[in-house]
Design a protein around this motif. Structure first.
Motif, PDB file in Angstrom:
ATOM      1  N   MET A 205       3.670   7.862  -6.030  1.00 18.71           N
ATOM      2  CA  MET A 205       3.776   6.431  -6.162  1.00 18.71           C
ATOM      3  C   MET A 205       3.031   6.009  -7.416  1.00 18.71           C
ATOM      4  O   MET A 205       1.964   6.521  -7.709  1.00 18.71           O
ATOM      5  N   GLY A 206       3.589   5.061  -8.123  1.00 23.68           N
ATOM      6  CA  GLY A 206       2.961   4.565  -9.336  1.00 23.68           C
ATOM      7  C   GLY A 206       1.744   3.720  -9.015  1.00 23.68           C
ATOM      8  O   GLY A 206       1.226   3.727  -7.903  1.00 23.68           O
ATOM      9  N   HIS A 207       1.289   2.989 -10.001  1.00 22.42           N
ATOM     10  CA  HIS A 207       0.127   2.126  -9.824  1.00 22.42           C
ATOM     11  C   HIS A 207       0.586   0.672  -9.847  1.00 22.42           C
ATOM     12  O   HIS A 207       0.700   0.062 -10.906  1.00 22.42           O
ATOM     13  N   PRO A 208       0.844   0.095  -8.655  1.00 23.09           N
ATOM     14  CA  PRO A 208       1.295  -1.289  -8.611  1.00 23.09           C
ATOM     15  C   PRO A 208       0.149  -2.237  -8.956  1.00 23.09           C
ATOM     16  O   PRO A 208      -1.024  -1.871  -8.901  1.00 23.09           O
ATOM     17  N   ASP A 209       0.506  -3.449  -9.298  1.00 26.73           N
ATOM     18  CA  ASP A 209      -0.475  -4.499  -9.524  1.00 26.73           C
ATOM     19  C   ASP A 209      -1.335  -4.625  -8.263  1.00 26.73           C
ATOM     20  O   ASP A 209      -0.799  -4.786  -7.166  1.00 26.73           O
ATOM     21  N   PRO A 210      -2.675  -4.547  -8.394  1.00 23.70           N
ATOM     22  CA  PRO A 210      -3.530  -4.565  -7.198  1.00 23.70           C
ATOM     23  C   PRO A 210      -3.376  -5.815  -6.336  1.00 23.70           C
ATOM     24  O   PRO A 210      -3.413  -5.731  -5.112  1.00 23.70           O
ATOM     25  N   VAL A 211      -3.186  -6.966  -6.946  1.00 23.34           N
ATOM     26  CA  VAL A 211      -3.026  -8.201  -6.163  1.00 23.34           C
ATOM     27  C   VAL A 211      -1.724  -8.142  -5.374  1.00 23.34           C
ATOM     28  O   VAL A 211      -1.692  -8.444  -4.177  1.00 23.34           O
ATOM     29  N   HIS A 212      -0.643  -7.733  -6.023  1.00 21.81           N
ATOM     30  CA  HIS A 212       0.655  -7.608  -5.343  1.00 21.81           C
ATOM     31  C   HIS A 212       0.558  -6.576  -4.221  1.00 21.81           C
ATOM     32  O   HIS A 212       1.073  -6.798  -3.118  1.00 21.81           O
ATOM     33  N   ALA A 213      -0.106  -5.458  -4.497  1.00 18.34           N
ATOM     34  CA  ALA A 213      -0.244  -4.407  -3.490  1.00 18.34           C
ATOM     35  C   ALA A 213      -1.004  -4.925  -2.272  1.00 18.34           C
ATOM     36  O   ALA A 213      -0.608  -4.679  -1.123  1.00 18.34           O
ATOM     37  N   ALA A 214      -2.093  -5.651  -2.504  1.00 18.88           N
ATOM     38  CA  ALA A 214      -2.876  -6.194  -1.393  1.00 18.88           C
ATOM     39  C   ALA A 214      -2.053  -7.192  -0.587  1.00 18.88           C
ATOM     40  O   ALA A 214      -2.117  -7.197   0.652  1.00 18.88           O
ATOM     41  N   GLU A 215      -1.283  -8.023  -1.262  1.00 16.47           N
ATOM     42  CA  GLU A 215      -0.444  -9.005  -0.560  1.00 16.47           C
ATOM     43  C   GLU A 215       0.599  -8.315   0.317  1.00 16.47           C
ATOM     44  O   GLU A 215       0.843  -8.753   1.447  1.00 16.47           O
ATOM     45  N   THR A 216       1.208  -7.249  -0.192  1.00 20.59           N
ATOM     46  CA  THR A 216       2.225  -6.563   0.612  1.00 20.59           C
ATOM     47  C   THR A 216       1.595  -5.877   1.817  1.00 20.59           C
ATOM     48  O   THR A 216       2.171  -5.898   2.900  1.00 20.59           O
ATOM     49  N   ALA A 217       0.413  -5.290   1.651  1.00 16.04           N
ATOM     50  CA  ALA A 217      -0.267  -4.648   2.779  1.00 16.04           C
ATOM     51  C   ALA A 217      -0.696  -5.689   3.812  1.00 16.04           C
ATOM     52  O   ALA A 217      -0.578  -5.455   5.017  1.00 16.04           O
ATOM     53  N   GLN A 218      -1.162  -6.848   3.359  1.00 14.51           N
ATOM     54  CA  GLN A 218      -1.542  -7.917   4.289  1.00 14.51           C
ATOM     55  C   GLN A 218      -0.330  -8.428   5.053  1.00 14.51           C
ATOM     56  O   GLN A 218      -0.405  -8.702   6.254  1.00 14.51           O
ATOM     57  N   ARG A 219       0.798  -8.549   4.370  1.00 16.81           N
ATOM     58  CA  ARG A 219       2.022  -9.001   5.040  1.00 16.81           C
ATOM     59  C   ARG A 219       2.445  -7.969   6.086  1.00 16.81           C
ATOM     60  O   ARG A 219       2.841  -8.329   7.198  1.00 16.81           O
ATOM     61  N   ALA A 220       2.351  -6.686   5.747  1.00 14.70           N
ATOM     62  CA  ALA A 220       2.689  -5.625   6.705  1.00 14.70           C
ATOM     63  C   ALA A 220       1.777  -5.695   7.929  1.00 14.70           C
ATOM     64  O   ALA A 220       2.237  -5.568   9.071  1.00 14.70           O
ATOM     65  N   ALA A 221       0.480  -5.915   7.706  1.00 16.79           N
ATOM     66  CA  ALA A 221      -0.458  -6.053   8.828  1.00 16.79           C
ATOM     67  C   ALA A 221      -0.089  -7.267   9.678  1.00 16.79           C
ATOM     68  O   ALA A 221      -0.180  -7.224  10.913  1.00 16.79           O
ATOM     69  N   GLY A 222       0.349  -8.345   9.034  1.00 16.83           N
ATOM     70  CA  GLY A 222       0.769  -9.535   9.760  1.00 16.83           C
ATOM     71  C   GLY A 222       1.979  -9.282  10.639  1.00 16.83           C
ATOM     72  O   GLY A 222       2.068  -9.801  11.760  1.00 16.83           O
ATOM     73  N   VAL A 223       2.911  -8.466  10.145  1.00 15.68           N
ATOM     74  CA  VAL A 223       4.093  -8.107  10.943  1.00 15.68           C
ATOM     75  C   VAL A 223       3.653  -7.418  12.226  1.00 15.68           C
ATOM     76  O   VAL A 223       4.099  -7.757  13.331  1.00 15.68           O
ATOM     77  N   ILE A 224       2.760  -6.456  12.089  1.00 14.51           N
ATOM     78  CA  ILE A 224       2.291  -5.693  13.249  1.00 14.51           C
ATOM     79  C   ILE A 224       1.507  -6.597  14.200  1.00 14.51           C
ATOM     80  O   ILE A 224       1.706  -6.549  15.421  1.00 14.51           O
ATOM     81  N   ALA A 225       0.629  -7.429  13.654  1.00 12.28           N
ATOM     82  CA  ALA A 225      -0.165  -8.328  14.501  1.00 12.28           C
ATOM     83  C   ALA A 225       0.738  -9.292  15.262  1.00 12.28           C
ATOM     84  O   ALA A 225       0.535  -9.529  16.461  1.00 12.28           O
TER      85      ALA A 225
END
Length: 104
Positions: free
Chosen positions: A1-21
Motif C-alpha cells: 500500500m502506498g502512503h496516503p494523505d494522513p488526514v484522509h487516512a484517519a478520516e477513512t479509518a474513523q468512518r470504518a469504525a463508525g460503520v462497525i459501531a
C-alpha cells in the motif's frame, strides 16, 4: 500500500469504525449511510485496512503475542464465526429486548 494523505487516512479509518459501531448498536441504517459516504471503493478498503491494522496492533500490545500468533488466533475465531448462524443485531437503544417496534 502506498502512503496516503494522513488526514484522509484517519478520516477513512474513523468512518470504518463508525460503520462497525453503528452496526453493533443495531443502527443498520446508520451503518449503511456511513458505508455509502465512502467516496470510492479504494477509500473504503483503505479505511477498513487501517482500522484492522490498528486493532491488531492494539491487541498485540495488550496480549504480548507475536503478530503471527495473533493473526492465527483471529483466523480461528473467524472460521468459527462463519460456521455459526449469524446472531440478530442488538435491540435499538431505548427499546427493551423483546419489545416490538411501536411499543406494543
Amino acid at each position: 500500500m502506498g502512503h496516503p494523505d494522513p488526514v484522509h487516512a484517519a478520516e477513512t479509518a474513523q468512518r470504518a469504525a463508525g460503520v462497525i459501531a453503528a452496526r453493533r448498536r443495531g443502527d443498520l441504517d446508520g451503518a449503511e449511510a456511513l458505508l455509502a459516504a465512502f467516496p470510492t471503493e479504494t477509500a473504503k478498503t483503505l479505511g477498513f485496512y487501517l482500522l484492522a491494522d490498528l486493532a491488531l496492533g492494539l491487541l498485540q500490545a495488550q496480549s504480548g503475542q507475536s503478530m503471527d500468533d495473533l493473526v492465527r488466533e483471529v483466523s480461528l475465531h473467524l472460521a468459527r464465526a462463519v460456521a455459526q448462524p449469524p446472531s440478530p443485531p442488538p435491540p435499538a437503544p431505548g427499546r427493551p429486548t423483546g419489545s416490538p417496534p411501536g411499543g406494543r
